[in-house]
Design an enzyme around this catalytic site. Structure first.
Site, PDB file in Angstrom:
ATOM      1  N   ALA A   1       0.857  -1.184   0.000  1.00  0.00           N
ATOM      2  CA  ALA A   1       0.000   0.000   0.000  1.00  0.00           C
ATOM      3  C   ALA A   1       0.897   1.239   0.000  1.00  0.00           C
ATOM      4  O   ALA A   1       2.054   1.155   0.403  1.00  0.00           O
ATOM      5  CB  ALA A   1      -0.892  -0.018   1.238  1.00  0.00           C
TER       6      ALA A   1
ATOM      7  N   GLN B   1       1.108   3.641   1.980  1.00  0.00           N
ATOM      8  CA  GLN B   1       1.697   3.910   3.304  1.00  0.00           C
ATOM      9  C   GLN B   1       2.380   2.669   3.888  1.00  0.00           C
ATOM     10  O   GLN B   1       2.532   2.552   5.111  1.00  0.00           O
ATOM     11  CB  GLN B   1       0.631   4.443   4.271  1.00  0.00           C
ATOM     12  CG  GLN B   1       0.286   5.903   4.042  1.00  0.00           C
ATOM     13  CD  GLN B   1       1.509   6.818   4.170  1.00  0.00           C
ATOM     14  OE1 GLN B   1       2.394   6.601   5.007  1.00  0.00           O
ATOM     15  NE2 GLN B   1       1.588   7.826   3.326  1.00  0.00           N
ATOM     16  N   SER B   2       2.822   1.764   3.038  1.00  0.00           N
ATOM     17  CA  SER B   2       3.466   0.534   3.498  1.00  0.00           C
ATOM     18  C   SER B   2       4.749   0.816   4.276  1.00  0.00           C
ATOM     19  O   SER B   2       5.670   1.476   3.784  1.00  0.00           O
ATOM     20  CB  SER B   2       3.793  -0.328   2.273  1.00  0.00           C
ATOM     21  OG  SER B   2       4.709  -1.353   2.615  1.00  0.00           O
ATOM     22  N   ASN B   3       4.798   0.290   5.506  1.00  0.00           N
ATOM     23  CA  ASN B   3       6.031   0.380   6.295  1.00  0.00           C
ATOM     24  C   ASN B   3       7.105  -0.533   5.713  1.00  0.00           C
ATOM     25  O   ASN B   3       8.294  -0.221   5.763  1.00  0.00           O
ATOM     26  CB  ASN B   3       5.748  -0.017   7.745  1.00  0.00           C
ATOM     27  CG  ASN B   3       4.728   0.888   8.393  1.00  0.00           C
ATOM     28  OD1 ASN B   3       4.915   2.099   8.441  1.00  0.00           O
ATOM     29  ND2 ASN B   3       3.625   0.310   8.863  1.00  0.00           N
TER      30      ASN B   3
END
Ligand SMILES: *Cc1c(COP(=O)(O)O)cnc(C)c1O
Length: 318
Positions: A75, A77-79
């Site tokens: 996504a 906002q993937s960490n």
């Protein structure tokens, strides 16, 4: 044949701290001496987080293979994507991140992806895996050696990093009864179960995958640790309206952690996991005298890009 990791690329300082959380324990209904925070947000590299433990092994395998480019999906906002960008910068590899949709404002993790020098490919409504495979092909035609890191860094090689975390936890607390973690792509829970057994690990499903039980059981089988999927302890009551939406319970958990221990959680994973722990104490599946470790798995940058957070942060109480 189980997939076994071959080479590790050290990316952080280990072990991570184990800290008492007496005020949060009391707020939840546990004894003050019985709640511990495993601080996997303090892994150091680029704001830290749980994905580093997995990347040490998946990037290790890529380096052993002679890769010069890392490609991964997630996504926006993937960490995991941000920490893949960080690992590439640290080791000296190019990084390409494949995200769904169209370019969005560079906030939170996306801002860090840019700062760390990763290239971002926006896949529109196409399959992320297909676009990642195409990206790898075009790298090869340019004479590069790409390596695709799986979604969330979760395969049997990456999950090995959490088997080591399990060992760190029992080194500190041999009699731990419950380790509570967020369940996204499943590698974190799979590694913890491989190290601690299914009875001692509670995963809180975040809505990131369709079938979390099959996902974690599949990873364990690939690790050579096949178990009955029914034995896995998974709560699915914290998904709410979906992965990207802040649930009221997670909002309360964010406020509770911040105001009891100055512990800043993230809205997608760790706040949901804490809400799952609160629910487990309320319904008695975790008793008041149990010794509990809560895995603080990072994710802080997404807090600064999540539209649901400002209203909750302003609230009078949790
Ligand atoms: C990815 C992530 C998780 C879940 O880990 P998985 O191994 O994908 O299940 C938990 N917390 C944070 C902050 C994450 O970024």
């Amino acid at each position: 044949m189980p997939q076994t990791p071959t080479q590790r690329t050290t990316l952080a300082t280990w072990p991570t701290p184990m800290e008492p959380a007496p005020r949060l324990a009391e707020a939840i209904g546990l004894r003050p001496e019985n709640l511990w925070l495993k601080r996997d947000d303090l892994t150091g590299l680029a704001v830290g987080g749980n994905k580093i433990r997995k990347l040490e092994w998946t990037v290790g395998a890529a380096v052993a293979d002679g890769a010069d480019t890392l490609i991964t999906t997630g996504a926006p906002q993937s960490n995991h994507a941000r920490l893949t960008a960080a690992a590439g910068a640290r080791v000296g590899l190019d990084v390409v991140l494949v995200f769904p949709g169209a370019r969005s404002a560079p906030a939170g993790n996306l801002l860090l992806d840019d700062l760390l020098g990763a290239d971002v490919v926006w896949a529109g409504d196409r399959s992320l895996d297909a676009v990642a495979a195409e990206t790898a092909d075009s790298c090869r035609t340019r004479g590069r050696r790409p390596s695709i890191i799986p979604f969330g860094g979760s395969n049997a090689v990456g999950a090995h990093g959490y088997r080591i975390a399990a060992q760190e936890i029992v080194d500190d607390l041999p009699d731990v009864d419950h380790v509570v973690c967020a369940l996204g792509s499943g590698g974190t829970m799979a590694g913890l179960v491989a190290g601690l057994g299914a009875d001692r690990v509670l995963g809180v499903h975040t809505g990131a995958v369709d079938d979390p039980r099959a996902q974690v059981a599949g990873l364990l089988a690939d690790m050579g640790e096949a178990i009955d999927p029914a034995a896995l302890r998974i709560r699915s009551d914290q998904v709410g309206e979906g992965y990207e939406v802040l649930t009221p319970e997670a909002g309360c958990a964010l406020v509770m952690a911040a105001r009891s221990e100055a512990l800043v959680l993230d809205p997608t994973y760790t706040a949901r996991a804490l809400a799952g722990l609160v629910a487990a104490v309320r319904d008695g599946s975790i008793g008041p005298g149990a010794e509990v470790v809560f895995l603080v798995s990072g994710g802080l940058p997404s807090l600064f890009a999540h539209p649901g957070v400002p209203e909750v942060a302003n609230g009078v109480d949790g």
